[in-house]
Design a protein around this motif. Structure first.
Motif, PDB file in Angstrom:
ATOM      1  N   PRO A 270       0.851  -1.105   0.127  1.00 20.66           N
ATOM      2  CA  PRO A 270      -0.187   0.052  -0.034  1.00 20.66           C
ATOM      3  C   PRO A 270       0.870   1.279   0.127  1.00 20.66           C
ATOM      4  N   ARG A 271       2.144   1.320   0.759  1.00 21.41           N
ATOM      5  CA  ARG A 271       2.740   2.362   0.600  1.00 21.41           C
ATOM      6  C   ARG A 271       3.546   2.665  -0.614  1.00 21.41           C
ATOM      7  N   ALA A 272       3.970   1.750  -1.051  1.00 25.28           N
ATOM      8  CA  ALA A 272       4.683   1.546  -2.319  1.00 25.28           C
ATOM      9  C   ALA A 272       3.669   2.223  -3.571  1.00 25.28           C
ATOM     10  N   LEU A 273       2.452   1.969  -3.392  1.00 28.26           N
ATOM     11  CA  LEU A 273       1.330   2.435  -4.277  1.00 28.26           C
ATOM     12  C   LEU A 273       0.603   3.392  -4.055  1.00 28.26           C
ATOM     13  N   ASN A 274       0.983   4.067  -2.888  1.00 31.05           N
ATOM     14  CA  ASN A 274       0.281   5.235  -2.599  1.00 31.05           C
ATOM     15  C   ASN A 274      -1.357   4.904  -2.207  1.00 31.05           C
ATOM     16  N   LEU A 275      -1.702   3.869  -1.858  1.00 29.17           N
ATOM     17  CA  LEU A 275      -3.036   3.485  -1.384  1.00 29.17           C
ATOM     18  C   LEU A 275      -3.336   3.688   0.034  1.00 29.17           C
ATOM     19  N   GLN A 276      -4.384   4.213   0.299  1.00 27.84           N
ATOM     20  CA  GLN A 276      -4.731   4.756   1.919  1.00 27.84           C
ATOM     21  C   GLN A 276      -5.775   3.724   1.976  1.00 27.84           C
ATOM     22  N   ASN A 277      -6.348   3.771   3.228  1.00 26.06           N
ATOM     23  CA  ASN A 277      -7.139   2.891   3.944  1.00 26.06           C
ATOM     24  C   ASN A 277      -8.663   3.372   2.678  1.00 26.06           C
ATOM     25  N   GLY A 278      -9.273   2.622   2.278  1.00 23.07           N
ATOM     26  CA  GLY A 278     -10.545   2.720   1.696  1.00 23.07           C
ATOM     27  C   GLY A 278     -10.566   2.874   0.048  1.00 23.07           C
ATOM     28  N   ASP A 279      -9.033   2.934  -0.410  1.00 23.78           N
ATOM     29  CA  ASP A 279      -8.985   3.347  -1.804  1.00 23.78           C
ATOM     30  C   ASP A 279      -9.272   2.017  -2.827  1.00 23.78           C
ATOM     31  N   VAL A 280      -8.776   0.739  -2.263  1.00 22.87           N
ATOM     32  CA  VAL A 280      -8.981  -0.391  -3.182  1.00 22.87           C
ATOM     33  C   VAL A 280      -9.599  -1.461  -2.448  1.00 22.87           C
ATOM     34  N   LYS A 281     -10.332  -2.310  -3.201  1.00 18.54           N
ATOM     35  CA  LYS A 281     -10.659  -3.762  -2.848  1.00 18.54           C
ATOM     36  C   LYS A 281      -9.251  -4.595  -2.870  1.00 18.54           C
ATOM     37  N   MET A 282      -8.930  -5.337  -1.816  1.00 20.04           N
ATOM     38  CA  MET A 282      -7.701  -6.059  -1.828  1.00 20.04           C
ATOM     39  C   MET A 282      -8.104  -7.433  -1.525  1.00 20.04           C
ATOM     40  N   VAL A 283      -7.479  -8.299  -2.667  1.00 20.15           N
ATOM     41  CA  VAL A 283      -7.976  -9.763  -2.721  1.00 20.15           C
ATOM     42  C   VAL A 283      -6.560 -10.424  -2.509  1.00 20.15           C
ATOM     43  N   LYS A 284      -6.481 -11.532  -1.652  1.00 23.38           N
ATOM     44  CA  LYS A 284      -5.009 -12.140  -1.573  1.00 23.38           C
ATOM     45  C   LYS A 284      -5.318 -13.721  -1.714  1.00 23.38           C
ATOM     46  N   ASN A 285      -4.253 -14.154  -2.092  1.00 27.16           N
ATOM     47  CA  ASN A 285      -4.150 -15.798  -1.973  1.00 27.16           C
ATOM     48  C   ASN A 285      -2.679 -15.993  -2.069  1.00 27.16           C
ATOM     49  N   ALA A 286      -2.172 -17.331  -1.983  1.00 27.95           N
ATOM     50  CA  ALA A 286      -1.036 -17.706  -2.001  1.00 27.95           C
ATOM     51  C   ALA A 286      -0.668 -17.653  -3.615  1.00 27.95           C
ATOM     52  N   GLY A 287       0.136 -16.593  -3.983  1.00 27.42           N
ATOM     53  CA  GLY A 287       0.863 -16.957  -5.412  1.00 27.42           C
ATOM     54  C   GLY A 287      -0.103 -15.884  -6.174  1.00 27.42           C
ATOM     55  N   ALA A 288      -1.014 -15.036  -5.793  1.00 28.26           N
ATOM     56  CA  ALA A 288      -1.956 -14.462  -6.870  1.00 28.26           C
ATOM     57  C   ALA A 288      -2.440 -15.452  -7.962  1.00 28.26           C
TER      58      ALA A 288
ATOM     59  N   VAL B 267      -3.490  -6.985 -11.109  1.00 25.33           N
ATOM     60  CA  VAL B 267      -3.094  -8.284 -10.594  1.00 25.33           C
ATOM     61  C   VAL B 267      -1.438  -8.096 -10.294  1.00 25.33           C
ATOM     62  N   ILE B 268      -1.235  -8.209  -9.101  1.00 30.72           N
ATOM     63  CA  ILE B 268       0.353  -7.976  -8.930  1.00 30.72           C
ATOM     64  C   ILE B 268       0.891  -9.249  -8.017  1.00 30.72           C
ATOM     65  N   SER B 269       1.857 -10.045  -8.881  1.00 27.68           N
ATOM     66  CA  SER B 269       2.354 -11.090  -8.339  1.00 27.68           C
ATOM     67  C   SER B 269       3.926 -10.281  -7.756  1.00 27.68           C
ATOM     68  N   HIS B 270       4.548 -11.301  -7.064  1.00 25.33           N
ATOM     69  CA  HIS B 270       5.893 -10.826  -6.684  1.00 25.33           C
ATOM     70  C   HIS B 270       7.169 -11.893  -6.882  1.00 25.33           C
ATOM     71  N   HIS B 271       8.367 -11.181  -6.792  1.00 20.57           N
ATOM     72  CA  HIS B 271       9.446 -11.989  -6.966  1.00 20.57           C
ATOM     73  C   HIS B 271       9.669 -12.894  -5.708  1.00 20.57           C
ATOM     74  N   ASP B 272      10.421 -14.079  -5.711  1.00 16.28           N
ATOM     75  CA  ASP B 272      10.861 -14.551  -4.614  1.00 16.28           C
ATOM     76  C   ASP B 272       9.689 -15.168  -3.737  1.00 16.28           C
ATOM     77  N   CYS B 273       8.410 -15.575  -4.691  1.00 16.96           N
ATOM     78  CA  CYS B 273       7.104 -16.190  -4.096  1.00 16.96           C
ATOM     79  C   CYS B 273       7.518 -17.344  -3.782  1.00 16.96           C
ATOM     80  N   GLY B 274       6.692 -17.818  -2.775  1.00 17.41           N
ATOM     81  CA  GLY B 274       6.733 -19.225  -1.929  1.00 17.41           C
ATOM     82  C   GLY B 274       5.855 -20.178  -3.091  1.00 17.41           C
ATOM     83  N   MET B 275       5.109 -19.691  -3.865  1.00 18.43           N
ATOM     84  CA  MET B 275       4.513 -20.386  -4.773  1.00 18.43           C
ATOM     85  C   MET B 275       5.273 -20.605  -5.816  1.00 18.43           C
TER      86      MET B 275
END
Ligand SMILES: [Zn+2]
Length: 184
Positions: A47-65, A92-100
């Motif tokens: 959220p900090r790196a994308l300048n997202l404040q509380n209420g800005d977006v819906k956040m959906v998460k799972n293992a590996g996106a 859709v934001i996946s990331h390096h060094d992901c456990g999946m």
């Protein structure tokens, strides 16, 4: 114990009205959904790196996106966000060094057995773990697959754009993999 710590902190948080400044409604201010990995390094960093404040977006998460099929819980969340909560942009934001990434199915099942789950229980699972416990090999390919899965959903309206990105879990740096606007 963590639960006690959390409850104790929470009591003071509410008592001291520390929630002020977080107040918003259930509609995402930026009309967007972020679908990302559950990785703990991203909890505050993203959220900090994308300048997202509380209420800005819906956040959906799972293992590996990862989205396994058109009817999994991620798609359900995205469709509700689009139709009921007025989101019209999906990241859709996946990331390096992901456990999946390079997730080893055999290794995972060994851990399951070590924790006491019987061979019989495993043999009688409704679905073969190989079908739904998959990981991914390449992070950019994973992003593209999740983007395609969302875009190809029969219930997704044509005017919703879907972007694909990869984030560095150490620095928060984003790499654009797919720009949704261009594919319109
Ligand atoms: Zn991850």
């Amino acid at each position: 114990m963590l639960l006690n710590q959390i409850l104790e902190f929470n009591e003071n948080f509410v008592k001291n009205k520390q929630y002020e400044g977080f107040q918003t409604d259930r509609f995402p201010n930026k009309r967007a959904v972020i679908f990302t990995c559950m990785d703990n390094r991203l909890v505050d960093l993203m959220p900090r790196a994308l300048n997202l404040q509380n209420g800005d977006v819906k956040m959906v998460k799972n293992a590996g996106a990862m989205i396994t099929n058109h009817y999994d819980s991620t798609m359900k969340s995205i469709l509700v966000a689009v139709y009921n909560l007025k989101a019209d942009e999906i990241f859709v934001i996946s990331h390096h060094d992901c456990g999946m990434s390079n997730f080893q199915m055999d290794n995972f099942m060994d851990l399951v057995k070590e924790r006491g789950v019987s061979e019989e229980t495993i043999a009688n699972l409704e679905k073969d773990p190989k079908e739904w416990m998959e990981g991914f090999v390449d992070v950019r390919t994973n992003v593209k697959e999740s983007v395609d899965m969302i875009k190809s959903h029969p219930l997704l309206p044509d005017d919703v754009v879907v972007h694909g990105l990869v984030i560095d879990p150490a620095t928060g740096e984003l790499e654009l993999v797919e720009r949704g606007y261009e594919s319109e």
